[in-house]
Design a protein around this motif. Structure first.
Motif, short mmCIF file in Angstrom:
data_model
loop_
_atom_site.label_atom_id
_atom_site.label_comp_id
_atom_site.label_asym_id
_atom_site.label_seq_id
_atom_site.Cartn_x
_atom_site.Cartn_y
_atom_site.Cartn_z
N LYS A 197 -9.98 21.69 28.78
CA LYS A 197 -11.24 21.55 28.07
C LYS A 197 -11.80 20.16 28.34
CE LYS A 197 -8.81 20.62 23.75
NZ LYS A 197 -8.64 21.00 22.36
N PRO A 228 -14.45 17.04 26.69
CA PRO A 228 -15.03 16.61 25.43
C PRO A 228 -16.55 16.77 25.39
CG PRO A 228 -14.34 14.71 26.73
CD PRO A 228 -13.87 15.93 27.46
N GLY A 271 -18.53 21.24 24.36
CA GLY A 271 -17.30 20.47 24.52
C GLY A 271 -16.16 21.06 23.71
N ASN A 272 -14.94 20.76 24.13
CA ASN A 272 -13.71 21.16 23.44
C ASN A 272 -13.48 22.66 23.38
OD1 ASN A 272 -12.74 18.48 22.86
ND2 ASN A 272 -14.45 18.35 21.42
#
Length: 116
Positions: free
Chosen positions: A45, A47, A80-81
């Protein structure tokens, strides 16, 4: 002005995806990822939000355990993530658009750690 080509001087690595930074600007980075059939990028992943374009070929794009088959011309955007992975169903060229705050090294490390 900057120019680049997604289709010229493409190089493939035998055991892992190959990355090349095509353009960098104040707002982002455009990266070409060349996959040979069967190559993967293991789950990872970022950010920051990303956009992925399938320029050539076909990719299984896994997001949170659900697989989406993406073909030439398809786009996918992720916040993100969000955990995701890629598997090339055939030789493929993928365009990855990164946020300027993200690093190319992070993507290179994912590719290097995904060798088969």
């Amino acid at each position: 002005m900057k120019t680049a080509s997604l289709s010229k001087n493409v190089e493939y690595h035998e055991s892992r995806p190959t990355l090349q930074v095509l353009l960098e600007s104040e707002t982002g980075k455009e990266i070409r990822i060349a996959f040979k059939e069967g190559q993967i990028m293991k789950q990872h992943k970022t950010p920051f939000p990303i956009v992925v374009e399938i320029f050539e070929g076909s990719i299984d794009f896994g997001v949170n355990g659900e697989v989406h088959t993406l073909n030439k011309g398809d786009l996918i955007a992720l916040e993100g993530n969000v955990p995701h992975d890629l598997t090339a169903l055939k030789d493929s060229i993928v365009r990855l658009s990164l946020n300027s705050a993200d690093t190319v090294k992070r993507v290179e490390d994912v590719a290097k750690n995904s060798q088969r």
